[in-house]
Motif scaffolding. Structure first.
Motif, PDB file in Angstrom:
ATOM      1  N   LEU A 153     -18.490  51.935  25.570  1.00 48.79           N
ATOM      2  CA  LEU A 153     -17.906  52.238  26.880  1.00 48.79           C
ATOM      3  C   LEU A 153     -18.687  53.349  27.571  1.00 48.79           C
ATOM      4  N   ILE A 154     -19.092  54.364  26.816  1.00 45.87           N
ATOM      5  CA  ILE A 154     -19.878  55.450  27.406  1.00 45.87           C
ATOM      6  C   ILE A 154     -21.170  54.903  28.002  1.00 45.87           C
ATOM      7  N   LYS A 155     -21.860  54.061  27.242  1.00 50.31           N
ATOM      8  CA  LYS A 155     -23.117  53.490  27.744  1.00 50.31           C
ATOM      9  C   LYS A 155     -22.857  52.511  28.879  1.00 50.31           C
ATOM     10  N   GLY A 156     -21.716  51.836  28.837  1.00 56.26           N
ATOM     11  CA  GLY A 156     -21.397  50.868  29.882  1.00 56.26           C
ATOM     12  C   GLY A 156     -21.119  51.495  31.231  1.00 56.26           C
ATOM     13  N   THR A 157     -20.803  52.794  31.256  1.00 57.97           N
ATOM     14  CA  THR A 157     -20.541  53.448  32.540  1.00 57.97           C
ATOM     15  C   THR A 157     -21.762  53.436  33.450  1.00 57.97           C
ATOM     16  N   SER A 158     -22.940  53.237  32.870  1.00 55.28           N
ATOM     17  CA  SER A 158     -24.159  53.195  33.684  1.00 55.28           C
ATOM     18  C   SER A 158     -24.123  52.035  34.681  1.00 55.28           C
ATOM     19  N   LEU A 159     -23.331  50.993  34.393  1.00 59.38           N
ATOM     20  CA  LEU A 159     -23.245  49.854  35.307  1.00 59.38           C
ATOM     21  C   LEU A 159     -22.457  50.174  36.566  1.00 59.38           C
ATOM     22  N   ALA A 160     -21.701  51.266  36.553  1.00 54.71           N
ATOM     23  CA  ALA A 160     -20.903  51.631  37.721  1.00 54.71           C
ATOM     24  C   ALA A 160     -21.770  51.963  38.925  1.00 54.71           C
ATOM     25  N   ILE A 192     -29.543  62.811  26.785  1.00 53.56           N
ATOM     26  CA  ILE A 192     -28.139  63.182  27.011  1.00 53.56           C
ATOM     27  C   ILE A 192     -27.211  62.115  26.441  1.00 53.56           C
ATOM     28  N   TYR A 193     -27.505  60.844  26.744  1.00 58.47           N
ATOM     29  CA  TYR A 193     -26.695  59.756  26.187  1.00 58.47           C
ATOM     30  C   TYR A 193     -26.717  59.792  24.659  1.00 58.47           C
ATOM     31  N   PHE A 194     -27.898  60.028  24.107  1.00 58.05           N
ATOM     32  CA  PHE A 194     -28.042  60.052  22.641  1.00 58.05           C
ATOM     33  C   PHE A 194     -27.215  61.164  22.025  1.00 58.05           C
ATOM     34  N   LEU A 195     -27.241  62.352  22.636  1.00 54.30           N
ATOM     35  CA  LEU A 195     -26.507  63.490  22.098  1.00 54.30           C
ATOM     36  C   LEU A 195     -25.000  63.276  22.159  1.00 54.30           C
ATOM     37  N   ILE A 196     -24.546  62.426  23.075  1.00 53.09           N
ATOM     38  CA  ILE A 196     -23.119  62.111  23.154  1.00 53.09           C
ATOM     39  C   ILE A 196     -22.749  61.007  22.168  1.00 53.09           C
ATOM     40  N   CYS A 197     -23.551  59.951  22.143  1.00 55.35           N
ATOM     41  CA  CYS A 197     -23.182  58.749  21.389  1.00 55.35           C
ATOM     42  C   CYS A 197     -23.495  58.850  19.899  1.00 55.35           C
ATOM     43  N   TRP A 198     -24.568  59.526  19.539  1.00 58.41           N
ATOM     44  CA  TRP A 198     -24.976  59.567  18.137  1.00 58.41           C
ATOM     45  C   TRP A 198     -23.926  60.228  17.240  1.00 58.41           C
ATOM     46  N   PRO A 199     -23.369  61.404  17.608  1.00 63.73           N
ATOM     47  CA  PRO A 199     -22.315  61.986  16.749  1.00 63.73           C
ATOM     48  C   PRO A 199     -21.104  61.065  16.611  1.00 63.73           C
ATOM     49  N   LEU A 200     -20.745  60.358  17.691  1.00 63.77           N
ATOM     50  CA  LEU A 200     -19.615  59.432  17.617  1.00 63.77           C
ATOM     51  C   LEU A 200     -19.924  58.282  16.665  1.00 63.77           C
ATOM     52  N   SER A 201     -21.165  57.780  16.717  1.00 58.07           N
ATOM     53  CA  SER A 201     -21.557  56.702  15.809  1.00 58.07           C
ATOM     54  C   SER A 201     -21.514  57.163  14.357  1.00 58.07           C
ATOM     55  N   LEU A 202     -21.973  58.389  14.100  1.00 56.32           N
ATOM     56  CA  LEU A 202     -21.903  58.941  12.741  1.00 56.32           C
ATOM     57  C   LEU A 202     -20.459  59.093  12.283  1.00 56.32           C
ATOM     58  N   TRP A 203     -19.590  59.525  13.187  1.00 61.55           N
ATOM     59  CA  TRP A 203     -18.179  59.674  12.860  1.00 61.55           C
ATOM     60  C   TRP A 203     -17.560  58.319  12.511  1.00 61.55           C
ATOM     61  N   GLY A 204     -17.882  57.301  13.328  1.00 56.02           N
ATOM     62  CA  GLY A 204     -17.362  55.969  13.053  1.00 56.02           C
ATOM     63  C   GLY A 204     -17.839  55.428  11.713  1.00 56.02           C
ATOM     64  N   ALA A 205     -19.127  55.636  11.400  1.00 59.17           N
ATOM     65  CA  ALA A 205     -19.659  55.173  10.115  1.00 59.17           C
ATOM     66  C   ALA A 205     -19.008  55.921   8.959  1.00 59.17           C
ATOM     67  N   SER A 206     -18.758  57.213   9.137  1.00 64.92           N
ATOM     68  CA  SER A 206     -18.110  58.000   8.092  1.00 64.92           C
ATOM     69  C   SER A 206     -16.685  57.516   7.844  1.00 64.92           C
ATOM     70  N   MET A 207     -15.964  57.231   8.925  1.00 66.92           N
ATOM     71  CA  MET A 207     -14.599  56.726   8.784  1.00 66.92           C
ATOM     72  C   MET A 207     -14.588  55.367   8.088  1.00 66.92           C
ATOM     73  N   GLU A 208     -15.562  54.531   8.400  1.00 68.70           N
ATOM     74  CA  GLU A 208     -15.635  53.213   7.768  1.00 68.70           C
ATOM     75  C   GLU A 208     -15.878  53.340   6.265  1.00 68.70           C
ATOM     76  N   ARG A 209     -16.758  54.263   5.884  1.00 67.99           N
ATOM     77  CA  ARG A 209     -17.017  54.482   4.448  1.00 67.99           C
ATOM     78  C   ARG A 209     -15.769  54.989   3.743  1.00 67.99           C
ATOM     79  N   ARG A 210     -15.022  55.875   4.385  1.00 68.97           N
ATOM     80  CA  ARG A 210     -13.803  56.397   3.782  1.00 68.97           C
ATOM     81  C   ARG A 210     -12.773  55.288   3.575  1.00 68.97           C
ATOM     82  N   LEU A 211     -12.649  54.407   4.559  1.00 65.91           N
ATOM     83  CA  LEU A 211     -11.693  53.311   4.436  1.00 65.91           C
ATOM     84  C   LEU A 211     -12.096  52.353   3.327  1.00 65.91           C
TER      85      LEU A 211
END
Length: 216
Positions: A153-160, A192-211
């Motif tokens: 969704l963050i990356k998709g805002t560029s289409l606005a 800027i996009y990378f600095l926003i999205c990369w930590p979120l991607s790492l968080w999502g991967a970490s949560m998936e491993r925990r589950l």
């Protein structure tokens, strides 16, 4: 060629502000409606299931860019003069509600049936059963996919920018046209996009491993 100075960087930060604002509005609004969609998709009412299935199919089967066009120009054709900001926020909310609704529908159906049966045995009514038993587990199960969608969704805002909304990508295009340094400007935008999205991607991967670890 002009240099990229504080004024240009400030303008990019203004664009970033609207990117984040649009993401937050789309995600929260989409989350509220998406929860309703998920509950309807898992309800016992055939009409509600069929209606929300069609709703999801429309938004998942069409490009986000087309959805932005339809909302922005469709509202104008109906005689309403709305700001680009309002039209874009509505489009992203509808888009997010369809995807989050389907993600959370999967989470609800992934909750072991024994949990629901136990809640029924205790005499819990539907609201209590969903609020206290099913939804907390379903949202936990679907958290990695939810975070992944947030990144998209963050990356998709560029289409606005296509309907005149000045977010980060559009701000980068404007600065690029003024400074004639497209490579430098869009490298900054990409970072800027990378600095926003990369930590979120790492968080999502970490949560998936925990589950996965917890389910063993």
């Amino acid at each position: 060629m002009a240099t990229i100075g504080p004024n240009e960087l400030y303008f990019l930060m203004q664009g970033l502000k609207w990117t984040l604002a649009l993401t937050i509005i789309g995600f929260i609004g989409g989350g509220v409606f998406g929860l309703a969609v998920a509950l309807a998709r898992t309800s016992e009412a055939p009409f509600a299931r069929r209606f929300t299935a069609g709703y999801i199919a429309i938004f998942q089967g069409t490009p986000l860019l087309m959805q932005l066009f339809v909302v922005y120009y469709g509202v104008a054709l109906m005689g309403f003069n709305v700001d680009a900001w309002v039209a874009v926020a509505v489009a992203f909310t509808l888009h997010a509600s369809a995807f989050l609704g389907e993600i959370w529908r999967g989470g609800i159906q992934a909750v072991p049936k024994g949990q629901t049966e136990a809640a029924n045995a205790l005499g819990l009514h539907y609201v209590s059963r969903m609020k206290d038993v099913v939804l907390p587990q379903a949202l936990r199960i679907s958290l990695p996919a939810t975070i992944g969608f947030l990144v998209q969704l963050i990356k998709g805002t560029s289409l606005a920018a296509i309907v005149g909304f000045v977010e980060l990508s559009r701000a980068g295009q404007i600065v690029s046209n003024q400074t004639f340094r497209p490579l430098t400007v869009f490298a900054i935008v990409g970072i800027i996009y990378f600095l926003i999205c990369w930590p979120l991607s790492l968080w999502g991967a970490s949560m998936e491993r925990r589950l996965q670890t917890a389910s063993r």
